[in-house]
Motif scaffolding. Structure first.
Motif, short mmCIF file in Angstrom:
data_model
loop_
_atom_site.label_atom_id
_atom_site.label_comp_id
_atom_site.label_asym_id
_atom_site.label_seq_id
_atom_site.Cartn_x
_atom_site.Cartn_y
_atom_site.Cartn_z
N ILE A 186 0.84 -1.21 0.00
CA ILE A 186 0.00 0.00 0.00
C ILE A 186 0.87 1.25 0.00
N SER A 187 1.88 1.27 0.83
CA SER A 187 2.77 2.44 0.90
C SER A 187 3.49 2.69 -0.40
N THR A 188 3.98 1.63 -1.02
CA THR A 188 4.72 1.76 -2.28
C THR A 188 3.81 2.30 -3.38
N ILE A 189 2.61 1.75 -3.47
CA ILE A 189 1.68 2.22 -4.50
C ILE A 189 1.24 3.65 -4.21
N ALA A 190 1.01 3.97 -2.94
CA ALA A 190 0.63 5.35 -2.59
C ALA A 190 1.75 6.33 -2.93
N LEU A 191 2.98 5.94 -2.67
CA LEU A 191 4.12 6.79 -3.03
C LEU A 191 4.19 7.00 -4.54
N LEU A 192 4.00 5.93 -5.29
CA LEU A 192 4.05 6.02 -6.75
C LEU A 192 2.94 6.92 -7.27
N GLU A 193 1.71 6.69 -6.80
CA GLU A 193 0.57 7.49 -7.26
C GLU A 193 0.72 8.97 -6.89
N GLY A 194 1.13 9.23 -5.67
CA GLY A 194 1.34 10.62 -5.25
C GLY A 194 2.44 11.29 -6.06
N ALA A 195 3.49 10.53 -6.34
CA ALA A 195 4.59 11.08 -7.13
C ALA A 195 4.15 11.39 -8.56
N PHE A 196 3.26 10.57 -9.12
CA PHE A 196 2.73 10.89 -10.44
C PHE A 196 2.00 12.23 -10.42
N VAL A 197 1.17 12.44 -9.44
CA VAL A 197 0.41 13.69 -9.34
C VAL A 197 1.36 14.89 -9.19
N LEU A 198 2.29 14.79 -8.27
CA LEU A 198 3.23 15.91 -8.06
C LEU A 198 4.13 16.13 -9.27
N SER A 199 4.63 15.06 -9.85
CA SER A 199 5.53 15.21 -11.00
C SER A 199 4.82 15.83 -12.18
N ARG A 200 3.58 15.40 -12.44
CA ARG A 200 2.83 15.99 -13.56
C ARG A 200 2.55 17.46 -13.30
N THR A 201 2.19 17.78 -12.09
CA THR A 201 1.85 19.16 -11.74
C THR A 201 3.07 20.07 -11.77
N LEU A 202 4.16 19.60 -11.18
CA LEU A 202 5.38 20.41 -11.10
C LEU A 202 6.24 20.33 -12.37
N ARG A 203 5.90 19.40 -13.26
CA ARG A 203 6.70 19.16 -14.47
C ARG A 203 8.16 18.90 -14.09
N SER A 204 8.28 17.95 -13.16
CA SER A 204 9.59 17.60 -12.63
C SER A 204 9.57 16.15 -12.18
N THR A 205 10.69 15.46 -12.37
CA THR A 205 10.79 14.09 -11.88
C THR A 205 11.32 14.02 -10.45
N VAL A 206 11.61 15.17 -9.86
CA VAL A 206 12.12 15.18 -8.48
C VAL A 206 11.16 14.47 -7.52
N PRO A 207 9.84 14.71 -7.58
CA PRO A 207 8.95 13.97 -6.68
C PRO A 207 9.00 12.45 -6.91
N MET A 208 9.12 12.02 -8.14
CA MET A 208 9.18 10.58 -8.42
C MET A 208 10.47 10.00 -7.87
N THR A 209 11.56 10.71 -8.02
CA THR A 209 12.84 10.24 -7.49
C THR A 209 12.79 10.16 -5.97
N ALA A 210 12.25 11.20 -5.33
CA ALA A 210 12.15 11.21 -3.87
C ALA A 210 11.25 10.08 -3.37
N ALA A 211 10.12 9.89 -4.03
CA ALA A 211 9.20 8.81 -3.64
C ALA A 211 9.85 7.45 -3.84
N GLY A 212 10.61 7.30 -4.92
CA GLY A 212 11.32 6.05 -5.17
C GLY A 212 12.34 5.75 -4.09
N GLN A 213 13.04 6.78 -3.64
CA GLN A 213 14.02 6.58 -2.57
C GLN A 213 13.33 6.17 -1.27
N THR A 214 12.20 6.80 -0.97
CA THR A 214 11.45 6.45 0.24
C THR A 214 10.92 5.03 0.17
#
Length: 194
Positions: free
Chosen positions: A152-180
């Protein structure tokens, strides 16, 4: 040819719903993208846009699950597989100008409080993903309750990172979520091995 038309309608719907959401995608737009006649929509989907959307959500979810499972299968271990999933998601976002992300999240956020049929379709997809990832985590020696929490945590991190990355036009949220997600998985696996 009929099956081909039906599949073209579904393919167009999957892409448009993922990029524009349910409300932002019109029937005329779907049919134009699918190069299909208006009557074909109701021939193949008598329930109209709602039936089409529910099927598009379920088939998109299954396709995305196969993609992620393919990445996990190609990795030498679960931890590397999780790292590869987040890295692949970041690359897809970058390569598509942040247009292609999770095929479910765009619609899920939109319909969760307004359309029970589509909410249930998105919930079923997420539940399937959680079950599949839980099963993989259990297979490497983690107890089911802990495996479910990590899934659940991994999928929630991935889904949240998609939303933030699309909105911010940056892969930084995806990278941070992946590290977590990686650190959480590493800790769970270490506890399971001790």
């Amino acid at each position: 040819m009929a099956t081909d038309t039906r599949e073209r309608i579904l393919d167009a719907s999957r892409v448009l719903f993922a990029r524009r959401g349910y409300a932002g995608t019109g029937i005329k737009q779907i049919l134009a993208e699918a190069d299909a006649a208006f009557a074909s929509l109701y021939h193949f989907f008598p329930g109209g846009k709602d039936q089409l959307a529910a099927e598009a959500i379920r088939t998109s979810g299954a396709m995305y699950q196969q993609l992620v499972e393919g990445v996990l299968d190609a990795a030498p271990d679960l931890l590397t597989g999780i790292i590869d999933c987040f890295a692949g998601a970041a690359e897809t976002l970058r390569a598509t100008g942040y247009a292609d992300a999770c095929p479910i999240a765009t619609v899920a956020l939109e319909v969760a409080s307004t359309d029970e049929t589509l909410r249930q379709a998105t919930a079923d997809v997420f539940a399937s993903w959680i079950t599949a990832l839980t099963t993989r985590i259990v297979s490497v020696g983690v107890d089911e309750a802990t495996a479910t929490e990590l899934a659940i945590s991994t999928i929630a991190l991935l889904e949240g990172a998609f939303v933030l990355s699309r909105t911010l036009r940056s892969t930084v949220p995806m990278t941070a979520a992946g590290q977590t997600a990686t650190e959480a998985a590493r800790a769970v696996l270490k506890r399971a091995q001790s």
